[in-house]
Design an enzyme around this catalytic site. Structure first.
Site, PDB file in Angstrom:
ATOM      1  N   ASP A  55       1.403   3.188   1.146  1.00 58.97           N
ATOM      2  CA  ASP A  55       0.595   4.291   1.649  1.00 58.97           C
ATOM      3  C   ASP A  55       1.403   5.258   2.498  1.00 58.97           C
ATOM      4  O   ASP A  55       1.130   6.444   2.502  1.00 58.97           O
ATOM      5  CB  ASP A  55      -0.559   3.774   2.525  1.00 58.97           C
ATOM      6  CG  ASP A  55      -1.581   2.978   1.732  1.00 58.97           C
ATOM      7  OD1 ASP A  55      -1.393   2.810   0.522  1.00 58.97           O
ATOM      8  OD2 ASP A  55      -2.562   2.521   2.351  1.00 58.97           O
ATOM      9  N   ASP A 115      -0.542  11.072   2.266  1.00 55.43           N
ATOM     10  CA  ASP A 115      -0.184   9.661   2.146  1.00 55.43           C
ATOM     11  C   ASP A 115       0.786   9.555   0.970  1.00 55.43           C
ATOM     12  O   ASP A 115       0.596  10.221  -0.062  1.00 55.43           O
ATOM     13  CB  ASP A 115      -1.410   8.793   1.840  1.00 55.43           C
ATOM     14  CG  ASP A 115      -2.180   8.381   3.088  1.00 55.43           C
ATOM     15  OD1 ASP A 115      -1.989   9.020   4.153  1.00 55.43           O
ATOM     16  OD2 ASP A 115      -2.985   7.431   2.996  1.00 55.43           O
ATOM     17  N   HIS A 169      -5.355   8.023  -2.877  1.00 59.15           N
ATOM     18  CA  HIS A 169      -4.276   7.287  -3.538  1.00 59.15           C
ATOM     19  C   HIS A 169      -4.444   7.306  -5.056  1.00 59.15           C
ATOM     20  O   HIS A 169      -5.495   6.960  -5.588  1.00 59.15           O
ATOM     21  CB  HIS A 169      -4.150   5.851  -3.019  1.00 59.15           C
ATOM     22  CG  HIS A 169      -3.974   5.836  -1.524  1.00 59.15           C
ATOM     23  ND1 HIS A 169      -4.206   4.728  -0.753  1.00 59.15           N
ATOM     24  CD2 HIS A 169      -3.597   6.827  -0.665  1.00 59.15           C
ATOM     25  CE1 HIS A 169      -3.967   5.022   0.529  1.00 59.15           C
ATOM     26  NE2 HIS A 169      -3.608   6.297   0.596  1.00 59.15           N
ATOM     27  N   ASP A 219      -2.760   5.524  -7.255  1.00 58.50           N
ATOM     28  CA  ASP A 219      -2.264   4.352  -7.986  1.00 58.50           C
ATOM     29  C   ASP A 219      -3.330   3.368  -8.466  1.00 58.50           C
ATOM     30  O   ASP A 219      -3.026   2.223  -8.804  1.00 58.50           O
ATOM     31  CB  ASP A 219      -1.141   3.639  -7.205  1.00 58.50           C
ATOM     32  CG  ASP A 219      -1.519   3.285  -5.782  1.00 58.50           C
ATOM     33  OD1 ASP A 219      -2.618   3.659  -5.344  1.00 58.50           O
ATOM     34  OD2 ASP A 219      -0.693   2.633  -5.107  1.00 58.50           O
ATOM     35  N   CYS A 222       0.078  -1.176  -3.935  1.00 57.61           N
ATOM     36  CA  CYS A 222      -0.160  -0.784  -2.540  1.00 57.61           C
ATOM     37  C   CYS A 222       0.636  -1.648  -1.569  1.00 57.61           C
ATOM     38  O   CYS A 222       1.135  -1.157  -0.555  1.00 57.61           O
ATOM     39  CB  CYS A 222      -1.632  -0.953  -2.190  1.00 57.61           C
ATOM     40  SG  CYS A 222      -2.744   0.108  -3.101  1.00 57.61           S
TER      41      CYS A 222
HETATM   42  O1  DAV Z   1     -10.179   2.600  -5.191  1.00 59.16           O
HETATM   43  O2  DAV Z   1      -8.933   3.943  -6.242  1.00 59.16           O
HETATM   44  C1  DAV Z   1      -6.954   2.309  -4.684  1.00 59.16           C
HETATM   45  C2  DAV Z   1      -5.709   2.429  -3.867  1.00 59.16           C
HETATM   46  C3  DAV Z   1      -5.855   2.155  -2.433  1.00 59.16           C
HETATM   47  N1  DAV Z   1      -4.615   2.225  -1.708  1.00 59.16           N
HETATM   48  C4  DAV Z   1      -9.150   3.226  -5.309  1.00 59.16           C
HETATM   49  C5  DAV Z   1      -8.088   3.128  -4.239  1.00 59.16           C
END
Ligand code: DAV
Length: 358
Positions: free
Chosen positions: A114, A192, A241, A243, A343
């Site tokens: 992140d 991020d 995010h 990913d 992550c």
């Molecule tokens: O629910 O798409 C996933 C990634 C969180 N760092 C989501 C978030």
């Protein structure tokens, strides 16, 4: 590549070159952040109560212990596969900090993806939009100093002020399928690292509830004309995010979230596009901070080996069918904290060079 470059402790250009060194997060001391509008825009609906009640308190001890067990298994697997694993330092997340106009306590050091972005030999501390994450790089400072002494570039985005002007306190979700409305403004650059995903000279990004256009533009100028940042918009009412939405797995191979990527960007014409199978996470399993689509939040050890959650049979079967070699690891307890293998990691060094795949 020059000898100096290959010797650099930080060197990674994409998501699939052979992984040599990785930072794996920790859940020790994980703490629920104080209530704030920026969280409300991204937390799952069913978690708002929990976050209100437990603001500023540690996450349940038994969940932390279970998350830790998953991480230990993951570390053993990575080491057995020949990858050097590094860990951040635990810090006291309950210690208050702040800047003019606000104070906060911390969150955790569980998700290096992140907040740190590796682009080539540069390791970048991102200016994060959540007040609770303002000092999150503390846990990684010993590593950052070591990498710098070893020859890496060490950069940081402009230190954000995180004043009230950054946040839209009237934020409500756009229910009508209208254009994305972010909880953050363009007051100052914030982003991020996990809103970016690397593919050699091409880097894919999204605007989200933590990443604004100002932040993307700052990064674009910082990394310079050798790279092209492509900003995509997906069908995701709570973007934070990229990913669990769009994941390049290898040259010519793209994994997509079929609910969010309803139109594959033109750029990927000629690529194999794999649609992630529906997540099978049981409804009773606590997910504090993410959707179930973290099933596609995988890490590639090279162009074939991929770490996948042990109980995720549809994903394991799909990866086999697509020609990959899944390596299985228990990770559901860790998933509760808001992410999966991608992550939880930061690939500091992969054996490879800067290339164009388009
Ligand atoms: O629910 O798409 C996933 C990634 C969180 N760092 C989501 C978030």
């Amino acid at each position: 590549m020059s000898a100096a470059e290959s010797a650099c402790p930080v060197s990674s250009y994409n998501e699939w070159d052979p992984l040599e060194e990785v930072i794996v997060g920790i859940v020790d001391g994980a703490t629920v952040p104080p209530s704030h509008i920026a969280l409300k825009a991204t937390l799952p609906e069913d978690q708002h109560d929990f976050f209100r009640k437990h603001a500023g308190k540690p996450f349940p001890a038994e969940q932390i212990a279970a998350g830790k067990r998953d991480l230990e298994e993951f570390v053993h697997i990575l080491e057995a596969e020949g990858v050097k694993v590094r860990r951040p330092e635990p810090v006291d997340q309950l210690k208050a900090f702040g800047a003019p106009g606000w104070t906060s306590t911390g969150l955790y050091a569980a998700m290096p993806r992140d907040l740190l972005l590796v682009v080539g030999n540069d390791i970048i501390e991102c200016p994060m939009a959540w007040r609770s994450r303002y000092y999150e790089t503390s846990s990684y400072r010993p590593l950052l100093k070591e990498y710098f002494h070893g020859g890496a570039r060490w950069s940081a985005g402009p230190k954000p002020e995180l004043k009230d002007e950054l946040y839209d306190y009237d934020w409500t979700e756009a229910h009508d399928g209208g254009p994305f409305r972010s909880v953050i403004s363009e007051f100052e650059p914030t982003f991020d690292a996990a809103d970016f995903i690397r593919c050699g000279r091409d880097i894919f990004a999204q605007r989200s509830n933590v990443t604004n256009s100002f932040g993307i533009e700052w990064l674009r100028r910082h990394i310079g004309p050798e790279y092209r940042i492509h900003v995509f918009e997906f069908d995701d009412p709570h973007p934070m995010h990229i990913d669990a939405t769009l994941v390049p797995l290898a040259p010519g191979k793209l994994l997509i979230n079929p609910e969010r990527v309803t139109k594959v960007p033109e750029l990927f014409k000629g690529w194999d596009v794999f649609r992630a199978p529906k997540p099978i996470m049981p409804p009773e399993h606590t997910l504090y901070m993410t959707s179930k689509w973290i099933n596609m939040n995988v890490i590639m050890l090279d162009e074939q080996r991929v770490v996948v959650e042990r109980s995720d049979e549809p994903m394991i079967a799909s990866f086999k069918k697509w020609g990959f070699k899944p390596i299985l690891c228990n990770f559901r307890n860790f998933n509760s904290f808001g992410g999966s293998f991608h992550c939880a990691t930061l690939d500091v060094r992969r054996r490879g060079t800067l290339q164009s795949y388009f």
